[in-house]
Design an enzyme around this catalytic site. Structure first.
Site, PDB file in Angstrom:
ATOM      1  N   ARG A  19     -36.861  57.970  22.810  1.00 51.44           N
ATOM      2  CA  ARG A  19     -36.058  58.522  21.722  1.00 51.44           C
ATOM      3  C   ARG A  19     -35.560  57.394  20.828  1.00 51.44           C
ATOM      4  O   ARG A  19     -35.615  56.217  21.186  1.00 51.44           O
ATOM      5  CB  ARG A  19     -34.882  59.335  22.247  1.00 51.44           C
ATOM      6  CG  ARG A  19     -33.876  58.547  23.057  1.00 51.44           C
ATOM      7  CD  ARG A  19     -32.886  59.466  23.756  1.00 51.44           C
ATOM      8  NE  ARG A  19     -31.877  58.718  24.496  1.00 51.44           N
ATOM      9  CZ  ARG A  19     -30.674  58.425  24.026  1.00 51.44           C
ATOM     10  NH1 ARG A  19     -30.323  58.807  22.815  1.00 51.44           N
ATOM     11  NH2 ARG A  19     -29.812  57.738  24.760  1.00 51.44           N
ATOM     12  N   GLY A  20     -35.074  57.774  19.665  1.00 55.38           N
ATOM     13  CA  GLY A  20     -34.430  56.833  18.758  1.00 55.38           C
ATOM     14  C   GLY A  20     -35.296  55.660  18.347  1.00 55.38           C
ATOM     15  O   GLY A  20     -36.492  55.807  18.060  1.00 55.38           O
ATOM     16  N   ILE A  21     -34.686  54.486  18.325  1.00 54.62           N
ATOM     17  CA  ILE A  21     -35.378  53.271  17.901  1.00 54.62           C
ATOM     18  C   ILE A  21     -36.567  52.970  18.811  1.00 54.62           C
ATOM     19  O   ILE A  21     -37.654  52.612  18.337  1.00 54.62           O
ATOM     20  CB  ILE A  21     -34.398  52.086  17.887  1.00 54.62           C
ATOM     21  CG1 ILE A  21     -33.328  52.283  16.817  1.00 54.62           C
ATOM     22  CG2 ILE A  21     -35.138  50.769  17.649  1.00 54.62           C
ATOM     23  CD1 ILE A  21     -32.198  51.268  16.878  1.00 54.62           C
ATOM     24  N   ASP A  55     -35.151  53.342  35.704  1.00 50.39           N
ATOM     25  CA  ASP A  55     -33.783  52.916  35.389  1.00 50.39           C
ATOM     26  C   ASP A  55     -33.769  51.395  35.480  1.00 50.39           C
ATOM     27  O   ASP A  55     -34.001  50.830  36.554  1.00 50.39           O
ATOM     28  CB  ASP A  55     -32.809  53.528  36.395  1.00 50.39           C
ATOM     29  CG  ASP A  55     -31.353  53.226  36.075  1.00 50.39           C
ATOM     30  OD1 ASP A  55     -31.091  52.235  35.365  1.00 50.39           O
ATOM     31  OD2 ASP A  55     -30.484  53.961  36.563  1.00 50.39           O
ATOM     32  N   GLY A  84     -30.861  50.792  26.404  1.00 47.19           N
ATOM     33  CA  GLY A  84     -29.449  50.430  26.323  1.00 47.19           C
ATOM     34  C   GLY A  84     -28.560  51.656  26.346  1.00 47.19           C
ATOM     35  O   GLY A  84     -29.009  52.781  26.099  1.00 47.19           O
ATOM     36  N   TYR A 147     -20.299  46.346  24.926  1.00 46.66           N
ATOM     37  CA  TYR A 147     -21.581  46.407  24.218  1.00 46.66           C
ATOM     38  C   TYR A 147     -21.835  45.128  23.430  1.00 46.66           C
ATOM     39  O   TYR A 147     -22.935  44.559  23.471  1.00 46.66           O
ATOM     40  CB  TYR A 147     -21.560  47.618  23.289  1.00 46.66           C
ATOM     41  CG  TYR A 147     -22.847  47.911  22.574  1.00 46.66           C
ATOM     42  CD1 TYR A 147     -23.905  48.531  23.238  1.00 46.66           C
ATOM     43  CD2 TYR A 147     -23.006  47.607  21.221  1.00 46.66           C
ATOM     44  CE1 TYR A 147     -25.087  48.823  22.569  1.00 46.66           C
ATOM     45  CE2 TYR A 147     -24.182  47.899  20.547  1.00 46.66           C
ATOM     46  CZ  TYR A 147     -25.221  48.514  21.227  1.00 46.66           C
ATOM     47  OH  TYR A 147     -26.391  48.805  20.570  1.00 46.66           O
ATOM     48  N   LYS A 151     -24.943  42.484  23.919  1.00 45.27           N
ATOM     49  CA  LYS A 151     -25.894  42.242  22.832  1.00 45.27           C
ATOM     50  C   LYS A 151     -25.854  40.790  22.358  1.00 45.27           C
ATOM     51  O   LYS A 151     -26.878  40.216  21.983  1.00 45.27           O
ATOM     52  CB  LYS A 151     -25.611  43.207  21.679  1.00 45.27           C
ATOM     53  CG  LYS A 151     -25.903  44.665  22.010  1.00 45.27           C
ATOM     54  CD  LYS A 151     -27.364  44.878  22.431  1.00 45.27           C
ATOM     55  CE  LYS A 151     -27.704  46.345  22.574  1.00 45.27           C
ATOM     56  NZ  LYS A 151     -29.120  46.568  22.931  1.00 45.27           N
TER      57      LYS A 151
END
Length: 241
Positions: A19-21, A55, A84, A147, A151
């Site tokens: 999903r997403g990026i 995972d 993430g 977070y 990162k």
């Protein structure tokens, strides 16, 4: 270009690629001829791609996922570490679990997948490792100490690894997206989204495809002499960092 002279498909693995990026990156690499596998924890993998449930906080699952990919499409030549999570909270209210779980997934999880990928990449003396960080890792953000720490840690991790493996024609780069229009960000309050836009000189969020195109460039031959870079794809939000 004839079939006989077309470049062979590379084996690529995108973590968190359903999903997403991550999904945009995986589908973009596949459209341009690569064999692409994705890891995912829940949901379903994109149609046409090899999906491996994994995972990244579990070393045994990481090892098993790589074995499946290696058996199905060969050793991983291009690794995109994208998986993430977020567990946002102001620091006085943040629990140990909220802090540790984000570090375990977003930083230690990257360590686990990169270390496993290096087995084949070092033997081949060629590979592309691309870590998906965030502009938050450079700018900081209230409620995201966990977070942002994870990162930001990816940058030091990547640049240290460059000094270990650069002589073997292995590149390691970091992509740092800003506000990207995904299902996850769609759930944020309007006031938060407005703040992101206000601090983005281009005045809009990125589309996932705009992150994917940068990743594809870093994975390709055109970026063979580019390593240790942190590339912000954030509409100018982190200029000067």
């Amino acid at each position: 270009m004839s079939a006989s002279t077309a470049p062979a498909a590379r084996s690529c693995l995108v973590t968190g690629g359903n999903r997403g990026i991550g999904r945009a990156i995986a589908e973009d690499l596949a459209r341009h001829g690569d064999a692409v596998a994705v890891t995912y924890r829940t949901g379903e993998p994109p149609a046409g791609l090899l999906g491996v449930q994994c995972d990244v906080t579990d070393g045994a699952q990481v090892d098993a996922a790589f074995k499946t990919v290696e058996e199905r499409q060969g050793r991983v030549e291009v690794l995109v570490a994208n998986a993430g999570i977020t567990r946002d909270s102001l620091l006085p209210l943040m629990t140990d679990e909220e802090f540790i779980s984000v570090i375990d997934t977003n930083l230690i999880g990257v360590y686990r997948v990169v270390r496993r990928a290096m087995r084949g990449i070092l033997r081949a003396r060629r590979g592309r490792i691309i870590l998906i960080s965030s502009s938050v890792g450079m700018l900081g953000e209230a409620g995201q100490t966990n977070y942002a720490a994870a990162k930001a840690g990816l940058i030091g991790f990547a640049r240290s690894l460059v000094r270990e493996v650069g002589a073997r024609d292995i590149t390691v780069n970091v992509v740092a997206p800003g506000y990207v229009q995904t299902d996850m960000t769609a759930g944020l309050p309007e006031s938060v989204l407005a703040k992101f836009i206000e601090h983005t000189p281009l005045g809009r969020p990125a589309a996932p495809a705009e992150i994917a195109s940068v990743v594809r460039f870093l994975a390709g031959d055109e970026a063979a002499f580019l390593t240790g870079a942190v590339i912000p794809v954030d509409g100018g939000a982190s200029m000067g960092h």
